[in-house]
Structures are given as C-alpha cells and as structure tokens.
Design a protein around this motif. Structure first.
Motif, mmCIF file in Angstrom:
data_model
loop_
_atom_site.group_PDB
_atom_site.id
_atom_site.type_symbol
_atom_site.label_atom_id
_atom_site.label_comp_id
_atom_site.label_asym_id
_atom_site.label_seq_id
_atom_site.Cartn_x
_atom_site.Cartn_y
_atom_site.Cartn_z
ATOM 1 N N GLU A 76 -11.752 -6.076 -5.564
ATOM 2 C CA GLU A 76 -12.262 -6.933 -4.486
ATOM 3 C C GLU A 76 -12.250 -8.402 -4.889
ATOM 4 O OE1 GLU A 76 -16.095 -5.480 -3.380
ATOM 5 O OE2 GLU A 76 -15.290 -3.595 -2.585
ATOM 6 N N THR A 77 -12.602 -8.675 -6.128
ATOM 7 C CA THR A 77 -12.621 -10.057 -6.612
ATOM 8 C C THR A 77 -11.217 -10.640 -6.656
ATOM 9 O OG1 THR A 77 -14.578 -9.611 -7.931
ATOM 10 C CG2 THR A 77 -13.297 -11.533 -8.530
ATOM 11 N N GLU A 78 -10.250 -9.843 -7.103
ATOM 12 C CA GLU A 78 -8.875 -10.334 -7.211
ATOM 13 C C GLU A 78 -8.225 -10.558 -5.856
ATOM 14 O OE1 GLU A 78 -6.871 -7.596 -9.752
ATOM 15 O OE2 GLU A 78 -7.875 -8.329 -11.547
ATOM 16 N N THR A 79 -8.662 -9.826 -4.833
ATOM 17 C CA THR A 79 -8.044 -9.970 -3.519
ATOM 18 C C THR A 79 -8.677 -11.076 -2.692
ATOM 19 O OG1 THR A 79 -9.481 -8.232 -2.630
ATOM 20 C CG2 THR A 79 -7.290 -7.568 -3.430
ATOM 21 N N LYS A 80 -9.846 -11.565 -3.096
ATOM 22 C CA LYS A 80 -10.478 -12.670 -2.367
ATOM 23 C C LYS A 80 -9.732 -13.970 -2.630
ATOM 24 C CE LYS A 80 -15.197 -10.951 -2.227
ATOM 25 N NZ LYS A 80 -16.563 -11.191 -2.696
ATOM 26 N N GLU A 81 -9.642 -14.799 -1.616
ATOM 27 C CA GLU A 81 -8.977 -16.101 -1.743
ATOM 28 C C GLU A 81 -9.835 -17.018 -2.618
ATOM 29 O OE1 GLU A 81 -6.019 -18.802 -1.348
ATOM 30 O OE2 GLU A 81 -5.980 -16.785 -0.508
ATOM 31 N N GLY A 82 -9.238 -17.512 -3.703
ATOM 32 C CA GLY A 82 -9.937 -18.458 -4.586
ATOM 33 C C GLY A 82 -11.078 -17.835 -5.367
ATOM 34 N N ALA A 83 -11.080 -16.505 -5.494
ATOM 35 C CA ALA A 83 -12.195 -15.832 -6.152
ATOM 36 C C ALA A 83 -12.185 -16.018 -7.667
ATOM 37 C CB ALA A 83 -12.177 -14.342 -5.820
ATOM 38 N N CYS A 84 -11.016 -16.054 -8.254
ATOM 39 C CA CYS A 84 -10.935 -16.177 -9.712
ATOM 40 C C CYS A 84 -10.963 -17.653 -10.099
ATOM 41 C CB CYS A 84 -9.670 -15.502 -10.237
ATOM 42 S SG CYS A 84 -9.701 -13.731 -10.002
ATOM 43 N N GLN A 85 -12.143 -18.121 -10.405
ATOM 44 C CA GLN A 85 -12.313 -19.516 -10.783
ATOM 45 C C GLN A 85 -12.368 -19.624 -12.288
ATOM 46 O OE1 GLN A 85 -12.350 -21.967 -8.478
ATOM 47 N NE2 GLN A 85 -12.092 -20.416 -6.910
ATOM 48 N N GLY A 86 -11.615 -20.547 -12.832
ATOM 49 C CA GLY A 86 -11.670 -20.783 -14.267
ATOM 50 C C GLY A 86 -10.753 -19.873 -15.048
ATOM 51 N N PRO A 87 -10.532 -20.208 -16.295
ATOM 52 C CA PRO A 87 -9.628 -19.430 -17.146
ATOM 53 C C PRO A 87 -10.302 -18.159 -17.652
ATOM 54 C CG PRO A 87 -10.562 -21.216 -18.402
ATOM 55 C CD PRO A 87 -11.048 -21.389 -16.981
ATOM 56 N N TRP A 88 -9.490 -17.199 -18.037
ATOM 57 C CA TRP A 88 -10.001 -15.967 -18.636
ATOM 58 C C TRP A 88 -10.470 -16.261 -20.045
ATOM 59 C CZ3 TRP A 88 -11.778 -11.302 -18.126
ATOM 60 C CH2 TRP A 88 -11.782 -10.454 -19.227
ATOM 61 N N ARG A 89 -11.651 -15.817 -20.368
ATOM 62 C CA ARG A 89 -12.201 -15.941 -21.718
ATOM 63 C C ARG A 89 -12.511 -14.538 -22.218
ATOM 64 N NH1 ARG A 89 -11.092 -20.103 -24.105
ATOM 65 N NH2 ARG A 89 -12.992 -20.165 -25.302
ATOM 66 N N SER A 90 -12.187 -14.256 -23.458
ATOM 67 C CA SER A 90 -12.425 -12.915 -23.991
ATOM 68 C C SER A 90 -13.921 -12.679 -24.183
ATOM 69 C CB SER A 90 -11.676 -12.737 -25.308
ATOM 70 O OG SER A 90 -12.123 -13.672 -26.252
ATOM 71 N N PRO A 91 -14.353 -11.424 -23.999
ATOM 72 C CA PRO A 91 -15.782 -11.124 -24.130
ATOM 73 C C PRO A 91 -16.245 -11.131 -25.582
ATOM 74 C CG PRO A 91 -14.558 -9.135 -23.662
ATOM 75 C CD PRO A 91 -13.575 -10.277 -23.588
ATOM 76 N N GLN A 92 -17.529 -11.268 -25.775
ATOM 77 C CA GLN A 92 -18.149 -11.242 -27.093
ATOM 78 C C GLN A 92 -18.072 -9.835 -27.657
ATOM 79 O OE1 GLN A 92 -19.499 -13.668 -28.902
ATOM 80 N NE2 GLN A 92 -20.161 -12.311 -30.498
ATOM 81 N N ARG A 93 -17.579 -9.680 -28.875
ATOM 82 C CA ARG A 93 -17.449 -8.354 -29.473
ATOM 83 C C ARG A 93 -18.097 -8.257 -30.855
ATOM 84 N NH1 ARG A 93 -12.007 -8.357 -27.091
ATOM 85 N NH2 ARG A 93 -12.104 -6.924 -25.354
ATOM 86 N N SER A 94 -18.727 -9.294 -31.305
ATOM 87 C CA SER A 94 -19.342 -9.239 -32.630
ATOM 88 C C SER A 94 -20.805 -9.633 -32.524
ATOM 89 C CB SER A 94 -18.608 -10.174 -33.594
ATOM 90 O OG SER A 94 -18.795 -11.511 -33.202
ATOM 91 N N ALA A 95 -21.471 -9.605 -33.635
ATOM 92 C CA ALA A 95 -22.898 -9.931 -33.655
ATOM 93 C C ALA A 95 -23.127 -11.420 -33.915
ATOM 94 C CB ALA A 95 -23.601 -9.083 -34.699
ATOM 95 N N THR A 96 -22.242 -12.259 -33.413
ATOM 96 C CA THR A 96 -22.369 -13.708 -33.624
ATOM 97 C C THR A 96 -22.505 -14.445 -32.297
ATOM 98 O OG1 THR A 96 -19.970 -13.926 -33.662
ATOM 99 C CG2 THR A 96 -21.073 -13.661 -35.783
ATOM 100 N N ALA A 97 -23.252 -13.868 -31.378
ATOM 101 C CA ALA A 97 -23.398 -14.467 -30.053
ATOM 102 C C ALA A 97 -24.031 -15.860 -30.125
ATOM 103 C CB ALA A 97 -24.228 -13.564 -29.149
ATOM 104 N N TYR A 98 -24.893 -16.077 -31.109
ATOM 105 C CA TYR A 98 -25.550 -17.367 -31.252
ATOM 106 C C TYR A 98 -24.545 -18.472 -31.575
ATOM 107 C CZ TYR A 98 -25.276 -15.715 -36.059
ATOM 108 O OH TYR A 98 -24.817 -15.210 -37.246
ATOM 109 N N VAL A 99 -23.435 -18.141 -32.219
ATOM 110 C CA VAL A 99 -22.380 -19.114 -32.507
ATOM 111 C C VAL A 99 -21.399 -19.182 -31.335
ATOM 112 C CG1 VAL A 99 -20.470 -19.677 -34.051
ATOM 113 C CG2 VAL A 99 -22.597 -18.777 -34.981
ATOM 114 N N ARG A 100 -21.054 -18.028 -30.796
ATOM 115 C CA ARG A 100 -20.072 -17.959 -29.719
ATOM 116 C C ARG A 100 -20.520 -18.760 -28.496
ATOM 117 N NH1 ARG A 100 -14.970 -15.459 -28.973
ATOM 118 N NH2 ARG A 100 -14.603 -15.542 -26.765
ATOM 119 N N CYS A 101 -21.806 -18.728 -28.183
ATOM 120 C CA CYS A 101 -22.277 -19.456 -26.999
ATOM 121 C C CYS A 101 -22.086 -20.959 -27.181
ATOM 122 C CB CYS A 101 -23.720 -19.111 -26.682
ATOM 123 S SG CYS A 101 -24.924 -19.683 -27.883
ATOM 124 N N ILE A 102 -22.204 -21.454 -28.411
ATOM 125 C CA ILE A 102 -21.973 -22.882 -28.664
ATOM 126 C C ILE A 102 -20.495 -23.209 -28.487
ATOM 127 C CG2 ILE A 102 -22.035 -24.679 -30.432
ATOM 128 C CD1 ILE A 102 -24.555 -23.255 -31.508
#
Length: 118
Positions: A47-73
């Motif tokens: 549904e998101t992909e078929t909406k006009e202008g729904a995908c805003q911004g570049p794709w960023r890979s998800p957090q997969r390690s225990a370093t979220a405190y660094v990744r958010c910065i």
C-alpha cells in the motif's frame, strides 16, 4: 491510531529493548508493526509503495546491533547533512571520515590505558 497508545504495545516494545533475545527483530516486524497498522506488514508495504509520493527520503538500513546509542547520532548527522544539501554519497563520506577519526582517537587512548596499571 488507538494501537499506538495501547499499553500492551509499549510494554512489548519496552521488553524488546531491555531484554535481548534471538529473533527480536522478527518479533518487531512480524508482530508489533502489524499490530500498529492493523494488517500484515507485506500489505502495508504494498500500500505504501503504490501511494503517490509515499516513499519520502532515502532507504536507510535498520539497526541490527547493540549500538543504537551511536547509530542514532550517525542517523541524525546524516539527516542534517542531507537537509543542508549534501547528497547521500557525500553524507556517507562525511560519516566514514568521522568513524575514521573515532578509530584514531580510540587507538590513541589505548596507548595510555594500560590494563596492568588499572
């Protein structure tokens, strides 16, 4: 939405963040996100992909390690750089340069931190 204010959702999310188990990422994407949207994740993605202008911004890979405190910065810096007009490639190059400097600083600190003396 009502689901975003549900105590059960926040308790499950809190549990995922405080107790690390194998399969936590799958639980987040297979159980919690569909709970929020009220439909399977795959249907929400279509549904998101078929909406006009729904995908805003570049794709960023998800957090997969225990370093979220660094990744958010790093993600915040990347966002600010791209908002200031840098391309994704240029923002990634700045991030790589920052990480290189961090490694140099850690290496320098390790020369003065002697395990036998601490």
């Amino acid at each position: 939405k009502k689901s975003a204010l549900d105590d059960v959702f926040w308790l499950a999310l809190y549990n995922l963040t405080t107790h690390s188990h194998v399969g936590d990422m799958a639980r987040f994407y297979d159980i919690l996100l569909p709970f929020l949207t009220g439909k399977p994740l795959e249907q929400s993605l279509v549904e998101t992909e078929t909406k006009e202008g729904a995908c805003q911004g570049p794709w960023r890979s998800p957090q997969r390690s225990a370093t979220a405190y660094v990744r958010c910065i790093f993600e915040a810096v990347h966002f600010m750089l791209t908002e200031r007009g840098l391309s994704d490639l240029q923002a990634d190059q700045v991030q790589l340069a920052l990480q290189s400097e961090f490694v140099d600083m850690i290496s320098n600190d390790m020369q003065y931190t002697l395990p036998d003396e601490n």
